[in-house]
Design a protein around this motif. Sequence first.
Motif, PDB file in Angstrom:
ATOM      1  N   ILE A  65    -124.171 -16.861  42.233  1.00  0.00           N
ATOM      2  CA  ILE A  65    -125.280 -17.013  41.284  1.00  0.00           C
ATOM      3  C   ILE A  65    -126.543 -17.398  42.047  1.00  0.00           C
ATOM      4  O   ILE A  65    -126.496 -18.225  42.958  1.00  0.00           O
ATOM      5  CB  ILE A  65    -124.943 -18.105  40.250  1.00  0.00           C
ATOM      6  CG1 ILE A  65    -123.704 -17.683  39.469  1.00  0.00           C
ATOM      7  CG2 ILE A  65    -126.113 -18.349  39.296  1.00  0.00           C
ATOM      8  CD1 ILE A  65    -123.062 -18.819  38.727  1.00  0.00           C
ATOM      9  N   ARG A  66    -127.638 -16.785  41.673  1.00  0.00           N
ATOM     10  CA  ARG A  66    -128.939 -17.137  42.264  1.00  0.00           C
ATOM     11  C   ARG A  66    -129.842 -17.606  41.131  1.00  0.00           C
ATOM     12  O   ARG A  66    -129.843 -17.014  40.050  1.00  0.00           O
ATOM     13  CB  ARG A  66    -129.578 -15.924  42.949  1.00  0.00           C
ATOM     14  CG  ARG A  66    -128.729 -15.338  44.067  1.00  0.00           C
ATOM     15  CD  ARG A  66    -128.628 -16.286  45.280  1.00  0.00           C
ATOM     16  NE  ARG A  66    -127.726 -15.771  46.300  1.00  0.00           N
ATOM     17  CZ  ARG A  66    -126.423 -16.027  46.344  1.00  0.00           C
ATOM     18  NH1 ARG A  66    -125.856 -16.797  45.422  1.00  0.00           N
ATOM     19  NH2 ARG A  66    -125.664 -15.529  47.308  1.00  0.00           N
ATOM     20  N   VAL A  67    -130.606 -18.658  41.391  1.00  0.00           N
ATOM     21  CA  VAL A  67    -131.483 -19.176  40.337  1.00  0.00           C
ATOM     22  C   VAL A  67    -132.900 -19.339  40.871  1.00  0.00           C
ATOM     23  O   VAL A  67    -133.119 -19.483  42.070  1.00  0.00           O
ATOM     24  CB  VAL A  67    -130.998 -20.553  39.790  1.00  0.00           C
ATOM     25  CG1 VAL A  67    -129.611 -20.444  39.195  1.00  0.00           C
ATOM     26  CG2 VAL A  67    -131.064 -21.628  40.855  1.00  0.00           C
ATOM     27  N   LEU A  68    -133.852 -19.290  39.937  1.00  0.00           N
ATOM     28  CA  LEU A  68    -135.242 -19.604  40.270  1.00  0.00           C
ATOM     29  C   LEU A  68    -135.601 -20.878  39.535  1.00  0.00           C
ATOM     30  O   LEU A  68    -135.379 -20.983  38.323  1.00  0.00           O
ATOM     31  CB  LEU A  68    -136.162 -18.459  39.824  1.00  0.00           C
ATOM     32  CG  LEU A  68    -137.640 -18.711  40.118  1.00  0.00           C
ATOM     33  CD1 LEU A  68    -137.931 -18.534  41.610  1.00  0.00           C
ATOM     34  CD2 LEU A  68    -138.523 -17.758  39.302  1.00  0.00           C
ATOM     35  N   ARG A  69    -136.135 -21.844  40.301  1.00  0.00           N
ATOM     36  CA  ARG A  69    -136.563 -23.098  39.676  1.00  0.00           C
ATOM     37  C   ARG A  69    -138.079 -23.177  39.651  1.00  0.00           C
ATOM     38  O   ARG A  69    -138.741 -22.712  40.591  1.00  0.00           O
ATOM     39  CB  ARG A  69    -136.053 -24.299  40.482  1.00  0.00           C
ATOM     40  CG  ARG A  69    -134.573 -24.529  40.389  1.00  0.00           C
ATOM     41  CD  ARG A  69    -134.169 -25.628  41.384  1.00  0.00           C
ATOM     42  NE  ARG A  69    -132.763 -25.492  41.713  1.00  0.00           N
ATOM     43  CZ  ARG A  69    -131.775 -26.051  41.012  1.00  0.00           C
ATOM     44  NH1 ARG A  69    -132.055 -26.821  39.978  1.00  0.00           N
ATOM     45  NH2 ARG A  69    -130.518 -25.867  41.361  1.00  0.00           N
ATOM     46  N   ARG A  70    -138.586 -23.807  38.604  1.00  0.00           N
ATOM     47  CA  ARG A  70    -140.008 -24.197  38.596  1.00  0.00           C
ATOM     48  C   ARG A  70    -140.018 -25.689  38.344  1.00  0.00           C
ATOM     49  O   ARG A  70    -139.541 -26.116  37.284  1.00  0.00           O
ATOM     50  CB  ARG A  70    -140.763 -23.437  37.511  1.00  0.00           C
ATOM     51  CG  ARG A  70    -140.959 -21.972  37.896  1.00  0.00           C
ATOM     52  CD  ARG A  70    -142.123 -21.327  37.196  1.00  0.00           C
ATOM     53  NE  ARG A  70    -142.244 -19.948  37.630  1.00  0.00           N
ATOM     54  CZ  ARG A  70    -142.347 -18.907  36.812  1.00  0.00           C
ATOM     55  NH1 ARG A  70    -142.370 -19.087  35.506  1.00  0.00           N
ATOM     56  NH2 ARG A  70    -142.456 -17.700  37.282  1.00  0.00           N
ATOM     57  N   LYS A 124    -138.227 -28.874  38.473  1.00  0.00           N
ATOM     58  CA  LYS A 124    -136.780 -29.119  38.547  1.00  0.00           C
ATOM     59  C   LYS A 124    -136.007 -28.148  37.661  1.00  0.00           C
ATOM     60  O   LYS A 124    -134.786 -28.031  37.743  1.00  0.00           O
ATOM     61  CB  LYS A 124    -136.483 -30.555  38.102  1.00  0.00           C
ATOM     62  CG  LYS A 124    -136.871 -31.570  39.158  1.00  0.00           C
ATOM     63  CD  LYS A 124    -136.085 -32.853  38.981  1.00  0.00           C
ATOM     64  CE  LYS A 124    -136.366 -33.794  40.140  1.00  0.00           C
ATOM     65  NZ  LYS A 124    -136.830 -35.096  39.700  1.00  0.00           N
ATOM     66  N   ALA A 125    -136.730 -27.455  36.783  1.00  0.00           N
ATOM     67  CA  ALA A 125    -136.035 -26.662  35.755  1.00  0.00           C
ATOM     68  C   ALA A 125    -135.654 -25.277  36.271  1.00  0.00           C
ATOM     69  O   ALA A 125    -136.438 -24.622  36.969  1.00  0.00           O
ATOM     70  CB  ALA A 125    -136.944 -26.531  34.538  1.00  0.00           C
ATOM     71  N   ILE A 126    -134.431 -24.856  35.930  1.00  0.00           N
ATOM     72  CA  ILE A 126    -134.016 -23.479  36.207  1.00  0.00           C
ATOM     73  C   ILE A 126    -134.670 -22.593  35.155  1.00  0.00           C
ATOM     74  O   ILE A 126    -134.530 -22.847  33.952  1.00  0.00           O
ATOM     75  CB  ILE A 126    -132.489 -23.338  36.138  1.00  0.00           C
ATOM     76  CG1 ILE A 126    -131.858 -24.131  37.277  1.00  0.00           C
ATOM     77  CG2 ILE A 126    -132.059 -21.880  36.196  1.00  0.00           C
ATOM     78  CD1 ILE A 126    -130.355 -24.102  37.301  1.00  0.00           C
ATOM     79  N   VAL A 127    -135.389 -21.547  35.607  1.00  0.00           N
ATOM     80  CA  VAL A 127    -136.049 -20.675  34.622  1.00  0.00           C
ATOM     81  C   VAL A 127    -135.471 -19.264  34.611  1.00  0.00           C
ATOM     82  O   VAL A 127    -135.694 -18.517  33.660  1.00  0.00           O
ATOM     83  CB  VAL A 127    -137.577 -20.598  34.821  1.00  0.00           C
ATOM     84  CG1 VAL A 127    -138.224 -21.931  34.530  1.00  0.00           C
ATOM     85  CG2 VAL A 127    -137.937 -20.106  36.209  1.00  0.00           C
ATOM     86  N   ALA A 128    -134.754 -18.878  35.663  1.00  0.00           N
ATOM     87  CA  ALA A 128    -134.192 -17.530  35.686  1.00  0.00           C
ATOM     88  C   ALA A 128    -132.953 -17.516  36.572  1.00  0.00           C
ATOM     89  O   ALA A 128    -132.785 -18.382  37.440  1.00  0.00           O
ATOM     90  CB  ALA A 128    -135.222 -16.526  36.211  1.00  0.00           C
ATOM     91  N   CYS A 129    -132.085 -16.531  36.328  1.00  0.00           N
ATOM     92  CA  CYS A 129    -130.854 -16.455  37.133  1.00  0.00           C
ATOM     93  C   CYS A 129    -130.388 -15.012  37.241  1.00  0.00           C
ATOM     94  O   CYS A 129    -130.838 -14.138  36.493  1.00  0.00           O
ATOM     95  CB  CYS A 129    -129.754 -17.308  36.504  1.00  0.00           C
ATOM     96  SG  CYS A 129    -129.261 -16.745  34.873  1.00  0.00           S
ATOM     97  N   LEU A 130    -129.494 -14.787  38.174  1.00  0.00           N
ATOM     98  CA  LEU A 130    -128.785 -13.509  38.277  1.00  0.00           C
ATOM     99  C   LEU A 130    -127.477 -13.737  39.004  1.00  0.00           C
ATOM    100  O   LEU A 130    -127.271 -14.770  39.641  1.00  0.00           O
ATOM    101  CB  LEU A 130    -129.643 -12.429  38.972  1.00  0.00           C
ATOM    102  CG  LEU A 130    -130.151 -12.630  40.399  1.00  0.00           C
ATOM    103  CD1 LEU A 130    -129.066 -12.437  41.444  1.00  0.00           C
ATOM    104  CD2 LEU A 130    -131.263 -11.627  40.688  1.00  0.00           C
ATOM    105  N   LEU A 131    -126.597 -12.738  38.889  1.00  0.00           N
ATOM    106  CA  LEU A 131    -125.284 -12.803  39.543  1.00  0.00           C
ATOM    107  C   LEU A 131    -125.157 -11.623  40.492  1.00  0.00           C
ATOM    108  O   LEU A 131    -125.445 -10.485  40.102  1.00  0.00           O
ATOM    109  CB  LEU A 131    -124.187 -12.718  38.459  1.00  0.00           C
ATOM    110  CG  LEU A 131    -122.747 -12.643  38.947  1.00  0.00           C
ATOM    111  CD1 LEU A 131    -122.324 -13.952  39.612  1.00  0.00           C
ATOM    112  CD2 LEU A 131    -121.802 -12.333  37.778  1.00  0.00           C
ATOM    113  N   GLY A 169    -126.421  -9.959  34.929  1.00  0.00           N
ATOM    114  CA  GLY A 169    -126.839 -11.231  34.348  1.00  0.00           C
ATOM    115  C   GLY A 169    -128.253 -11.648  34.711  1.00  0.00           C
ATOM    116  O   GLY A 169    -128.543 -12.847  34.792  1.00  0.00           O
ATOM    117  N   VAL A 170    -129.138 -10.676  34.930  1.00  0.00           N
ATOM    118  CA  VAL A 170    -130.536 -11.047  35.216  1.00  0.00           C
ATOM    119  C   VAL A 170    -131.141 -11.584  33.914  1.00  0.00           C
ATOM    120  O   VAL A 170    -131.161 -10.892  32.898  1.00  0.00           O
ATOM    121  CB  VAL A 170    -131.342  -9.825  35.708  1.00  0.00           C
ATOM    122  CG1 VAL A 170    -132.784 -10.236  36.006  1.00  0.00           C
ATOM    123  CG2 VAL A 170    -130.685  -9.190  36.925  1.00  0.00           C
ATOM    124  N   ALA A 171    -131.594 -12.805  33.946  1.00  0.00           N
ATOM    125  CA  ALA A 171    -132.079 -13.413  32.695  1.00  0.00           C
ATOM    126  C   ALA A 171    -133.135 -14.467  32.996  1.00  0.00           C
ATOM    127  O   ALA A 171    -133.025 -15.224  33.971  1.00  0.00           O
ATOM    128  CB  ALA A 171    -130.923 -14.063  31.943  1.00  0.00           C
TER     129      ALA A 171
END
Length: 380
Positions: free
Chosen positions: A31-36, A38-45, A65-67
């Motif tokens: 899983i990869r996530v993008l944070r802004r 401290k918050a996770i705002v997007a992810c993909l698998l 799962g790009v979201a």
Amino acid sequence: MGALVEILSWSFGFPPADAEPWLRRGGLDNIRVLRRGKAIVACLLLIPMGQFFGGRSVRMAGVAGVATAATARGTGAATVLMRSAVEEMRASGYPISTLYPATRTLYRRVGYEPAGGRFELTVPIGALKAVDRSTEMRAAEPEDEAAIAEAYAAYARDMPGHLDRGDYIWHRIKNPRGESPRGFVLEGEGRGAGLDGYVFLYEKKRPTYHYDLRITDIVARTPRAVRRLLSFLADHGTLGETAAWYTGPASRLVQALPEVGYTLYLQDHWMLRIVDVKAALQARDYVEGIETDLHFQITDDLLPENAGRFVLEVAGGKGRVRRGGRGRIRLDIRGLAALYSGHLTPISLEAAGLMEGARAELSRAGAVFAGPAPWMPDMF
Ligand SMILES: CC(C)(COP(=O)(O)OP(=O)(O)OC[C@H]1O[C@@H](n2cnc3c(N)ncnc32)[C@H](O)[C@@H]1OP(=O)(O)O)[C@@H](O)C(=O)NCCC(=O)NCCS
């Protein structure tokens, strides 16, 4: 985990309770996530798999799962995440990557292009005929698992675009959400011959006592298996109304259908990204009997390593790539994806503004990458 569950379940409209098992099946490491802040705002698998082209399995990074959190959409989050995923794939040695898009613009921006299809066939069971019951089909046993996987791989190798499946895909076939398919196998002739074919399917009840057959996977390796599997489906015809499965327009089972009356519609195009030009062109095989070289001039806005001149030398069914050459065929990295899979001919790519060159050069490139239209039955 809470933030991921929330983003995914809202983005894809499934119950939050389904999100965590799905993430765990995909592997938390993938899983990869993008944070802004401290918050996770997007992810993909990322799903490590292979995809067959030219008869060989090419290592492929599937993206699913790009979201983006609904409150963060339209601010470039998914673009940033996809860009860094493609850079990571390159650094980890993946030659190619494939995904099913919900929007083309996002993925084109990072170098993907539609490169094959997934079609749904629906056939009235009454239009099938039981022409061959001469060989026994039996229920699949847990011990058949390896033979089923072998039969699939032996079949899929010659089907460009088919996945070289891993556990993630097999789980979707054997455990679709809320259903319990049964497997049936057809033994090959002679000891140690493996399986000639198999099918996984379940009966979807209608409000009456009738049902539709939903087939989650079907493979026929021989003419005998084609006849036997279609007959097996026909034998559900007293209460079964239709049989449906994902396939392609030129699949051998579609070709063998005895009658008209079926529908075959394009459910999705999948998109391909050539992540590493040299590795991708060398990892697939080519038609035997063609000996030639193609001089490419490639543009890739995201991965500078892919840009510039390459020569593909094809001989004996193999491709060798070196840097340099005359750059006679000018090609965008997205154009190379649709050429590589056999989805588009150079003439169509030229018309799409993704490829340029003299007619003779384009024709030779067409011959090198010619093959059956690429499709895959699987979704991820
Ligand atoms: C698709 C999704 C991931 C995009 O995330 P995002 O962070 O808003 O995307 P970006 O801001 O980076 O936008 C990238 C491009 O995607 C396209 N896009 C984004 N939302 C879109 C929408 N609602 N309809 C059509 N295209 C859209 C646009 O072309 C956009 O570029 P533009 O704004 O310059 O036109 C997000 O809308 C989402 O999570 N949707 C629900 C789940 C989903 O569909 N996932 C994709 C599965 S393949």
